[in-house]
Scaffold this motif. Structure first.
Motif, PDB file in Angstrom:
ATOM      1  N   ILE A  83      12.795 158.450  28.132  1.00 41.67           N
ATOM      2  CA  ILE A  83      14.067 158.566  27.119  1.00 41.67           C
ATOM      3  C   ILE A  83      14.853 159.677  27.509  1.00 41.67           C
ATOM      4  N   ALA A  84      16.246 159.473  27.575  1.00 46.84           N
ATOM      5  CA  ALA A  84      17.120 160.471  27.928  1.00 46.84           C
ATOM      6  C   ALA A  84      17.677 161.349  26.773  1.00 46.84           C
ATOM      7  N   MET A  85      18.021 162.403  27.219  1.00 46.29           N
ATOM      8  CA  MET A  85      19.011 163.221  26.257  1.00 46.29           C
ATOM      9  C   MET A  85      19.916 163.938  27.257  1.00 46.29           C
ATOM     10  N   GLY A  86      21.168 163.886  26.582  1.00 49.09           N
ATOM     11  CA  GLY A  86      22.141 164.782  27.803  1.00 49.09           C
ATOM     12  C   GLY A  86      23.698 164.649  27.160  1.00 49.09           C
ATOM     13  N   SER A  87      24.284 165.113  28.083  1.00 42.47           N
ATOM     14  CA  SER A  87      25.835 165.410  27.793  1.00 42.47           C
ATOM     15  C   SER A  87      26.522 165.978  29.109  1.00 42.47           C
ATOM     16  N   HIS A  88      27.421 166.809  29.007  1.00 39.77           N
ATOM     17  CA  HIS A  88      28.015 167.256  30.322  1.00 39.77           C
ATOM     18  C   HIS A  88      28.507 168.750  29.948  1.00 39.77           C
ATOM     19  N   LEU A  89      28.256 169.481  31.332  1.00 36.26           N
ATOM     20  CA  LEU A  89      28.475 170.842  31.407  1.00 36.26           C
ATOM     21  C   LEU A  89      29.939 171.128  31.789  1.00 36.26           C
ATOM     22  N   ASP A  90      30.672 170.329  32.128  1.00 35.26           N
ATOM     23  CA  ASP A  90      32.038 170.330  32.613  1.00 35.26           C
ATOM     24  C   ASP A  90      33.058 170.628  31.228  1.00 35.26           C
ATOM     25  N   THR A  91      34.119 171.242  31.334  1.00 35.77           N
ATOM     26  CA  THR A  91      34.842 171.511  30.205  1.00 35.77           C
ATOM     27  C   THR A  91      36.552 170.881  30.611  1.00 35.77           C
ATOM     28  N   GLN A  92      37.246 171.056  29.619  1.00 34.05           N
ATOM     29  CA  GLN A  92      38.726 171.147  29.764  1.00 34.05           C
ATOM     30  C   GLN A  92      39.350 172.598  30.672  1.00 34.05           C
ATOM     31  N   PRO A  93      40.285 172.399  30.994  1.00 31.38           N
ATOM     32  CA  PRO A  93      41.016 173.715  31.548  1.00 31.38           C
ATOM     33  C   PRO A  93      40.562 174.820  30.871  1.00 31.38           C
ATOM     34  N   ALA A  94      40.966 174.764  29.620  1.00 33.58           N
ATOM     35  CA  ALA A  94      40.949 175.697  28.643  1.00 33.58           C
ATOM     36  C   ALA A  94      40.153 175.291  27.346  1.00 33.58           C
ATOM     37  N   GLY A  95      38.907 175.041  27.617  1.00 38.83           N
ATOM     38  CA  GLY A  95      37.939 174.306  26.610  1.00 38.83           C
ATOM     39  C   GLY A  95      37.131 175.348  25.862  1.00 38.83           C
ATOM     40  N   GLY A  96      36.254 174.676  25.041  1.00 40.97           N
ATOM     41  CA  GLY A  96      35.463 175.395  24.183  1.00 40.97           C
ATOM     42  C   GLY A  96      33.860 175.534  25.010  1.00 40.97           C
ATOM     43  N   ARG A  97      33.335 176.147  24.109  1.00 47.59           N
ATOM     44  CA  ARG A  97      31.749 176.320  24.565  1.00 47.59           C
ATOM     45  C   ARG A  97      30.505 175.296  23.872  1.00 47.59           C
ATOM     46  N   TYR A  98      31.403 174.336  23.511  1.00 47.33           N
ATOM     47  CA  TYR A  98      30.295 173.530  22.570  1.00 47.33           C
ATOM     48  C   TYR A  98      30.445 172.061  23.064  1.00 47.33           C
ATOM     49  N   ASP A  99      31.885 171.610  23.470  1.00 45.93           N
ATOM     50  CA  ASP A  99      32.133 170.046  23.813  1.00 45.93           C
ATOM     51  C   ASP A  99      31.139 169.724  24.912  1.00 45.93           C
ATOM     52  N   GLY A 100      30.243 168.964  24.826  1.00 43.39           N
ATOM     53  CA  GLY A 100      29.361 168.666  26.152  1.00 43.39           C
ATOM     54  C   GLY A 100      28.330 169.716  26.235  1.00 43.39           C
ATOM     55  N   ILE A 101      28.558 170.841  26.401  1.00 40.60           N
ATOM     56  CA  ILE A 101      27.565 171.960  26.514  1.00 40.60           C
ATOM     57  C   ILE A 101      26.527 172.020  25.505  1.00 40.60           C
ATOM     58  N   LEU A 102      26.700 171.801  24.301  1.00 40.55           N
ATOM     59  CA  LEU A 102      25.710 171.638  23.383  1.00 40.55           C
ATOM     60  C   LEU A 102      24.777 170.815  23.653  1.00 40.55           C
ATOM     61  N   GLY A 103      25.163 169.774  23.930  1.00 38.78           N
ATOM     62  CA  GLY A 103      24.269 168.339  24.204  1.00 38.78           C
ATOM     63  C   GLY A 103      23.487 168.707  25.272  1.00 38.78           C
TER      64      GLY A 103
END
Lengths: 424, 424
Positions: A83-103
């Protein structure tokens, strides 16, 4: 060992880990924003850290052919898929600290919680960091979950050849940071039992409705079209107005029509976010303009209808304009609508309601694309949303409170445990 | 020594010099185009060559505070100011071999012809290479003839502070290539008797009319406006259409209105050639768009009227749009209409008619701006045009035949001699 239902993630630890890794790898100097382009040095550094953390928790770590990281905590059941949990650690060129990273950070916090409480699950529990979700450096959002699901329009070999603006291809970039793995990037050979993704909403609905958890039931369908308008270059001072073939004038009419068509048909949303001109000089009539249309609708049928309406409008504009320009669609790609799995949705709902009560929860569809949209094509999947302040995302101002982050991670933990208990 | 009226420039030498210097300094690899941005290494190299050539012809060379080069061949009269010929050796990022370059190379060919024939003129005869006519690297076209005329909207110190896209300021760039001179960049301290500029037409009129020489009587007035449209950034998938504040949608309406207003008022031409978006990502609603409007009319009154009509249209669009965006003009600059001097025009006409006859000549206004537009504000000036194939300019495909180049240089020589004879 505490009972599973009483298990609690450590919100303070989650927040400290998330903030400190953002400060260390990819922080913008002028804001709390992050620039952590996929396969960059900052991405390598945070990946190396993540792999090390997971190994210290007793996980086996596999890297697949697209650099997707799978950190697997063994289960006690025989021959069961993770059973997996995940998301992504990459961001936009000037992104935030939560999109993907929180997951991803919440998945790590879940693994830490299971580890320190000696929880024995039936299924292996896996953390996944998907490569290039953003598509900001190498065009193609959700690229590597797409390859893994093998229903992406872009297969592995084609993705290897995608280049960034410096001409570096993706395979080279994977090699350079040491994440060109041997594990097949294919759900049939490296399969999962289910996939859960915690993410910030990236929109205003939870906040507006005063809710704290979104139980995500689907991701709307989306299509992108790269459009090129061609005219004839000329000097702005010497070419009479009626004799012109100005690509930007036509592009302006088309861009305006994208919005008008979306508003009038009420089928979904349509946006032009990127525009580039062949000329960089004010005294030159542009010979060519490129732009990208982003179209999204709740269903694939609506999506097809809105796209058709937009191009019908384009044809009418180009035919009636005295400007003698033409347009062509030079590339299109997309992601069909994704309906999440009832069992996964039920696990999320049970966990969320247990934590905050029915009134704080809201069923919703995702307007943004996510890796879970791809995984849902091939394994049971669903998502958990937590509120985004003012709905802002893809921006350094992106913010979700530590309390909402912790709440999301807690729901993720209990959804995974509920799913693990349900199956066995 | 031959009589002045029988003097002939050497068209073969002119063509060989023009082509070989273009091949050596700034040639694009894939075409006959040139990239010779002002104050670049290529510009330094061709300047060094030019200075050396002029010195070998017995000229005194002065470099002024803006890097303008004055190569002065002495005259026999006492205390007379020079009659000048010139243009510019800088080009667009992907320009042609004739725009500006033909004027300077023809001036050199005139000096060579005078030298080898031991011609003694009354006035000194000066070749001028003006710095940064194109405004392609440092924004501000015709910048340094503007400073010299001291009627430019941008005085010397302000020009020193103008930066290129790498943040290098103009003063530093002048110093780096060794062309920050001591001669005052001011027509009152480094004056001229008259100024003649040979240039390619950069438009289609001579070719269409079957003429070979344009006797230029004026340059139309021009204004540029840097416009910024501001909206609110948002996610393309999560922001409902009616809730958006999309800067690109508004910019599209404004750009379309620029053309419509110019067509409907029939006062002149108006163009948007440059557009940039704050976002480079397809899934982001643009928060800001910048574009530049280029407006040109035969008279200053028409220019003012067309500019006013454009901004009236802008105000109406922004007021009526449901898009909640705003626009502002962040910078404007311009060049008033320029009427050339009757004596200079007469000298050009006499020289042209003597060479090709009345039927091959045509009086015309220039649609493009030139250094002569600035010089005409403070000294008697005029221009000679030769045909541009298909009217193409600011493009590697720019072409004027060796025969037309030689014809232009011959008319330049005889116009200068006529003017020199007229005065004394």
């Amino acid at each position: 060992m505490v009972g599973h239902k009483a298990l609690r993630i450590n919100g303070t630890r989650l927040n400290e880990t998330l903030q400190s890794t953002c400060t260390q790898w990819g922080a913008l100097s002028s804001s709390t924003g992050i620039r952590r382009l996929t396969l960059s040095q900052a991405d390598k550094d945070v990946r190396d850290w993540l792999v090390n953390e997971c190994k210290e928790l007793g996980c086996e770590v596999k890297v697949d052919q697209m650099g997707n990281i799978f950190a697997i905590r063994p289960g006690k059941g025989e021959g069961l898929k993770p059973i997996a949990m995940g998301s992504h650690l990459d961001t936009q060129p000037a992104g935030g600290r939560y999109d993907g990273i929180l997951g991803v950070q919440s998945a790590l916090e879940v693994l830490r919680t299971l580890h320190e409480n000696d929880v024995a699950t039936q299924h292996p529990i896996t953390l996944i960091d998907w490569t290039n979700e953003e598509g900001a450096r190498f065009p193609g959002a959700m690229m590597c979950s797409g390859v893994w699901s093998t229903k992406s329009s872009t297969p592995l070999e084609a993705c290897y050849r995608v280049t960034d603006s410096d001409g570096i291809d993706m395979r080279t970039a994977l090699e350079e940071i040491g994440y060109l793995g041997m594990t097949p990037c294919d759900y049939r050979e490296n399969g999962l039992e289910a996939y859960f993704e915690l993410h910030i909403e990236q929109g205003p609905k939870l906040e507006q409705e005063g809710k704290s958890v979104g139980i995500v039931t689907a991701v709307q369908g989306m299509k992108w079209f790269a459009v090129r308008v061609t005219g004839v270059e000329g000097h702005s001072g010497t070419t009479p107005m009626p004799a012109r073939s100005d690509a930007l004038v036509t592009a302006a009419l088309l861009i305006s029509a994208v919005r008008t068509t979306a508003l009038e048909t009420n089928l979904g949303v349509a946006t032009v976010g990127v525009i580039t001109s062949d000329t960089q000089f004010q005294a030159t009539i542009p010979s060519g303009i490129d732009f990208i249309i982003d179209v999204r609708c709740p269903t694939d049928a609506q999506l097809a209808a809105l796209c058709a309406a937009i191009f019908t409008a384009f044809d009418a504009i180009v035919a009636s304009e005295s400007n003698r320009t033409a347009y062509s669609v030079t590339r299109s790609w997309g992601l069909p609508e994704s309906v999440f799995h009832p069992s996964c949705i039920a696990a999320v709902r049970a966990a969320a309601v247990a934590e905050v009560g029915e009134l704080q929860c809201m069923e919703m569809k995702s307007g943004a694309g996510h890796d879970a949209a791809w995984t849902s094509k091939v394994v049971p999947s669903s998502m958990i949303f937590v509120p985004s302040e003012d709905g802002v995302s893809h921006n350094p101002a992106e913010y979700t409170s530590p309390e909402h982050c912790a709440l999301g991670a807690q729901v993720l933990l209990q959804a995974v445990l509920a799913y693990d208990g349900r199956i066995t």
